[in-house]
Every structure is written in C-alpha cells, then in structure tokens.
Design a protein around this motif. Structure first.
Motif, PDB file in Angstrom:
ATOM      1  N   ILE A 169       0.561  -1.655 -16.131  1.00 11.96           N
ATOM      2  CA  ILE A 169       0.780  -0.546 -15.197  1.00 11.96           C
ATOM      3  C   ILE A 169       1.778  -0.963 -14.133  1.00 11.96           C
ATOM      4  O   ILE A 169       1.640  -2.025 -13.518  1.00 11.96           O
ATOM      5  N   ILE A 170       2.775  -0.116 -13.912  1.00 14.95           N
ATOM      6  CA  ILE A 170       3.794  -0.346 -12.886  1.00 14.95           C
ATOM      7  C   ILE A 170       3.663   0.762 -11.839  1.00 14.95           C
ATOM      8  O   ILE A 170       3.601   1.945 -12.188  1.00 14.95           O
ATOM      9  N   GLN A 171       3.643   0.381 -10.566  1.00 13.94           N
ATOM     10  CA  GLN A 171       3.590   1.362  -9.487  1.00 13.94           C
ATOM     11  C   GLN A 171       4.540   0.945  -8.363  1.00 13.94           C
ATOM     12  O   GLN A 171       4.520  -0.215  -7.932  1.00 13.94           O
ATOM     13  N   ARG A 172       5.346   1.891  -7.909  1.00  8.62           N
ATOM     14  CA  ARG A 172       6.142   1.679  -6.694  1.00  8.62           C
ATOM     15  C   ARG A 172       5.659   2.692  -5.667  1.00  8.62           C
ATOM     16  O   ARG A 172       5.778   3.906  -5.866  1.00  8.62           O
ATOM     17  N   ILE A 173       5.131   2.176  -4.574  1.00 13.40           N
ATOM     18  CA  ILE A 173       4.516   3.024  -3.547  1.00 13.40           C
ATOM     19  C   ILE A 173       5.268   2.830  -2.239  1.00 13.40           C
ATOM     20  O   ILE A 173       5.339   1.716  -1.709  1.00 13.40           O
ATOM     21  N   VAL A 174       5.843   3.912  -1.732  1.00 15.96           N
ATOM     22  CA  VAL A 174       6.680   3.865  -0.530  1.00 15.96           C
ATOM     23  C   VAL A 174       6.006   4.644   0.590  1.00 15.96           C
ATOM     24  O   VAL A 174       5.588   5.790   0.398  1.00 15.96           O
ATOM     25  N   ARG A 175       5.902   4.018   1.761  1.00 14.87           N
ATOM     26  CA  ARG A 175       5.299   4.658   2.928  1.00 14.87           C
ATOM     27  C   ARG A 175       6.280   4.585   4.097  1.00 14.87           C
ATOM     28  O   ARG A 175       6.766   3.504   4.429  1.00 14.87           O
ATOM     29  N   CYS A 176       6.539   5.741   4.706  1.00 17.60           N
ATOM     30  CA  CYS A 176       7.430   5.812   5.865  1.00 17.60           C
ATOM     31  C   CYS A 176       6.647   6.380   7.040  1.00 17.60           C
ATOM     32  O   CYS A 176       5.929   7.373   6.889  1.00 17.60           O
ATOM     33  N   SER A 177       6.790   5.768   8.209  1.00 14.91           N
ATOM     34  CA  SER A 177       5.994   6.217   9.354  1.00 14.91           C
ATOM     35  C   SER A 177       6.678   5.872  10.666  1.00 14.91           C
ATOM     36  O   SER A 177       7.605   5.053  10.718  1.00 14.91           O
ATOM     37  N   GLY A 178       6.218   6.492  11.724  1.00 14.14           N
ATOM     38  CA  GLY A 178       6.731   6.216  13.066  1.00 14.14           C
ATOM     39  C   GLY A 178       5.702   6.597  14.106  1.00 14.14           C
ATOM     40  O   GLY A 178       4.755   7.346  13.828  1.00 14.14           O
ATOM     41  N   GLY A 179       5.876   6.083  15.314  1.00 12.01           N
ATOM     42  CA  GLY A 179       4.929   6.381  16.383  1.00 12.01           C
ATOM     43  C   GLY A 179       5.583   6.324  17.748  1.00 12.01           C
ATOM     44  O   GLY A 179       6.612   5.664  17.930  1.00 12.01           O
ATOM     45  N   CYS A 180       4.980   7.032  18.693  1.00 10.28           N
ATOM     46  CA  CYS A 180       5.484   7.067  20.075  1.00 10.28           C
ATOM     47  C   CYS A 180       4.327   6.864  21.034  1.00 10.28           C
ATOM     48  O   CYS A 180       3.313   7.574  20.968  1.00 10.28           O
TER      49      CYS A 180
END
Length: 463
Positions: A169-180
């Motif tokens: 099994i191959i998985q590419r998991i991308v998470r983008c986030s930001g905070g103030c």
C-alpha cells in the motif's frame, strides 16, 4: 523521486526470500516539512526538512519484535527484518501475554490526497509574503494590539506498507495549515485570541479559508476582551461552540473508546449496548472524512479505515481497534493503528472524531436559555480515562432570555464528559471539523469537531 522508486523496488523484493516469523510487516515513511513564522512583522523562521526510514515488525509465537533504520537499501531492510525476528524470539517466554491478530484482507492500493495546488510546486516566498500581509492587516484593526504571531506550514507524508501476507500500500498524505495568535493590551489588562485554518489538502485551502480571515477573528476577539470582566462561575446552562464540542469529543470521550484503554478499564469498558448519554448524541471516529486532518485510507497495519460509530443516539456501540485488540475482544479491526514516524510502533489512535450535526438553527439553541453562556473557542486542556475533563475557553458571551449580551474573558470549564453529554437537549446544524494534534504516547495528526450544542456545565475561573 529516484529514491522513492528505489524504496518501492526494495520493499517489493523484501519478502521474496521468505521470513522466519509468523508475520512480518515493513513500513517506509518519508516526512517533508516546510514552515514560516512571522512574529510582530519580523520573519522569525523559514524552515524545512525531511526524515525518512524503514521499520520492520515481526510476530513470532505471539511476541512482537521491532527494528528501524534510516539506511535506504535492500541490505538495510534485510537487517531490520532479521533484527525484529531476533528481538521477538528473545522475548518468547518473557512476554506477559501472547499476541494474536484478527484476520484482514490484503490490499495492493495507492492513495494520494486530492489537491489542486501541490505544495511540491509552492514558492516559499509567497508564504512569507502572505504572513507579512496578514501581520499588517492585524495591526490595522486596533492600536491596542501589541503582539501577533502568524504561521503557515505544510506536512507531506509518503507512506509505503508491505506485509508478508501480501499487502502493498502506497499513501501520500498532504496537510496544509496556518494559525494566528494576537494579543491586545490596555491599562495593564491583556487578552489573547487565537484562530487557525487547515485541512488535508493542497495549498488551495489558503484560498478557500484565507489566513487573513482567521487573523481577523483572533484580533477582534483580543481587542474585544482586553477590558472584559470574568463571568459568574458556577453550574450554568450553556451553548458550546463547534471548537469546544470537538475538543470534548476527542479528548474527553474519544480516548475512552480506544481499545487499549478500554482493555485497561476506561469509562466505556463493558458498556457496548448501554445508554450512556443523551439520545441526541451520535459520536463517530471517521478515518475517511473528506479533507480530515486525520484521514488516511489505510492505517499503519494495512487495515482499511472506516467510519466507526462510538455512540449511536446515546448508546455505546463501538470501540477503536488495532488487529490485536480486535482479536482479543472479538470485534473487527477498525483501522486505528497509527505510528508517528518509522521509529515508532503503531498504537491505537483516533483519526477524525466528532459529534454528528442535529436539527437546530443556532438561534434556536439560544431561545430556551433564560440565563447562561455561549462558550467560544477552545484553548486545550486535559481529560482522563473516566471522562473527567478541564478545558480552557477563549471567550464567554452572556445569554439572557434567549439573547446574546455582554462578552467576558476566557474561563475554564470542567466536569465529566458523559454527564455533560447526558444533559444535552439540543444539537445544532452548524457542523465544522478542525485540525488538531494528539499526544497519546507519541504525537499524531487528528481532526475534531461537531456542531454547537446546548447543555449544562461548570464554568470556573479564568485568569
């Protein structure tokens, strides 16, 4: 990409010579990170980095052995397989209990986070520019603002799982986030507001939910509360906002459904089929929630993830399992075995935990409150395996005769989650899932959320 091609080749060949175990699994994990931090208009950090490596876990006569390496080679993988088998054999006769695994199908599959703007193509200068623009916007809101911190980040995880029984099994998991985070000060008084955005997504998430919007919420909250008083403490009727409901669902309830903690006697131990909260409450842990921060198609044991109902209309209906606990307790594995990196064994973790939406408009939640509070914005906290909790709240708004009134500064709330959810008499339609981090033994990314809801809770001190 040449290294990843080598990884696939190495893992595809790993079991062709056979292994001296009852079962062996290999994981490869590469994590790439990029982050920008701007504090008070100064670029404090522009950083990136990556880690990668293999691990092997082998089961021999009911005992696990584990080994890992950062060496990306066939010999490195062969070495950790042999080492994991030796470790298991060395523990035979010393282990407290014998491990057995619930059967599951094998899979050969690939999953990649759906995205329009792959962060592989991002320009870090654009991230810096956006953070600086957000800073300028924050300072334009009020002269009372004295501190601000803006961050943006990308986590790009590439996982490969291979097992001796045939999964690949191959998985590419991308998470983008930001905070103030924004702090206002006046006449010796200080107040801080915090707001974040993020999802399992490409960089388009910052267009759909702009960081400047989070900054505005945080900044106006800080200014609004800088001279606010503390609310009257006590046991009050309240409306909890979506963020606090998510915190309650994850921290105070979700952990009690993790089968390793159930096995140790958590609140939900032995309660399958028992009514434990209001029939208005359905609480789930969903491994495939669209764009969820904890979403993955397969866990780190190669088990497909799923939507697991923990509480169904007030009745305890399920636990979160690995293959090991599923066998021990007589259930099916739920795809909840997760590891932070290749250096760790998988343990039972939540994915995206939330209370499902109800039928009430937000205004209807307020209508039947003669006197109470609207509680807004979680600030973290703690909970134990009995459901007892104490959380911070950023902002409190008085409710009088169904109308919103005076704003108060943040407080702590406390109680037992199952008692609080038993007192729920209305659940809103306004569902939201937020990003989160969980720190059980090893950190991991999770989603948490739900709708606003009405209940009673202990409102305590604030400063």
């Amino acid at each position: 990409m040449s290294q990843l091609s080598d990884v696939l080749s190495i893992m595809d060949e790993a079991f062709k010579g056979g292994v001296e175990s009852d079962f062996t699994e290999i994981r490869f994990h590469r994590r790439r990170e990029l982050s920008v931090l701007v504090r008070n208009g100064e670029v404090e950090r522009v950083g990136g980095g990556s880690i990668s490596g293999f691990c092997a876990r082998s089961l021999v006569n009911g005992v696990w052995g584990f080994s890992s390496t950062t060496e990306i080679s066939s010999s490195g993988v062969k070495s950790i397989i042999e080492s994991s088998v030796k470790s298991a054999k060395a523990l035979i006769g010393r282990s407290v209990r014998r491990v057995q695994l619930k059967d599951r199908k094998t899979f050969r599959d690939t999953y990649i986070t759906p995205m329009k703007k792959d962060p592989l193509n991002l320009n870090v200068e654009d991230m810096v520019k956006e953070c600086l623009e957000v800073h300028k916007f924050i300072r334009s809101i009020s002269p009372l603002i004295t501190l601000d911190s803006i961050s943006m980040g990308v986590i790009d995880d590439y996982h490969v799982y291979s097992s001796s029984d045939g999964s690949f099994i191959i998985q590419r998991i991308v998470r983008c986030s930001g905070g103030c985070s924004v702090t206002a000060r006046e006449a010796g008084n200080i107040a801080t507001g915090y707001e974040s955005v993020g999802a399992q997504s490409g960089m388009e998430i910052f267009e759909e939910t702009p960081l400047i919007g989070a900054a505005e919420i945080a900044a106006k909250r800080a200014v609004r509360l800088v001279n606010a008083k503390l609310p009257k403490g006590g046991f009050h009727k309240v409306v909890l906002d979506k963020d606090i409901v998510g915190l309650l669902a994850h921290e105070a309830v979700g952990h009690t459904a993790e089968a390793d903690l159930v096995y140790s006697g958590s609140y939900l131990s032995g309660k399958i089929g028992v009514k434990i909260v209001s029939p208005l409450i359905t609480l789930v842990d969903d491994g495939r929630f669209e764009r969820g921060f904890g979403t993955m198609m397969y866990d780190d044991e190669g088990t497909p993830t799923q939507k697991t109902v923990i509480i169904d209309k007030g009745v305890c209906s399920g636990y979160l399992h690995s293959r090991e606990t599923a066998y021990e307790m007589g259930f099916e594995p739920t795809g909840n075995a997760r590891a932070w990196t290749f250096e760790y064994d998988p343990i039972i973790r939540m994915r995206n935990t939330y209370i499902e939406a109800g039928n009430y408009e937000f205004e209807e939640l307020l209508e039947d409150v003669d006197y109470g509070y609207l509680l807004i914005g979680g600030r973290g906290g703690q909970a134990d395996s009995t459901g007892e909790f104490m959380f911070g709240v950023q902002e409190v708004v008085e409710i009088k005769n169904g109308e919103l009134g005076e704003h108060y500064r943040g407080v702590t709330i406390s109680g037992n989650a199952f008692e609080v959810l038993s007192l729920v008499d209305a659940v809103g339609k306004d569902f939201a899932l937020r990003r989160g981090m969980c720190g059980k033994e090893q950190p991991n990314f999770v989603g948490m959320g739900g709708p606003s809801l009405r209940t009673k809770i202990i409102v305590g001190g604030g400063r």
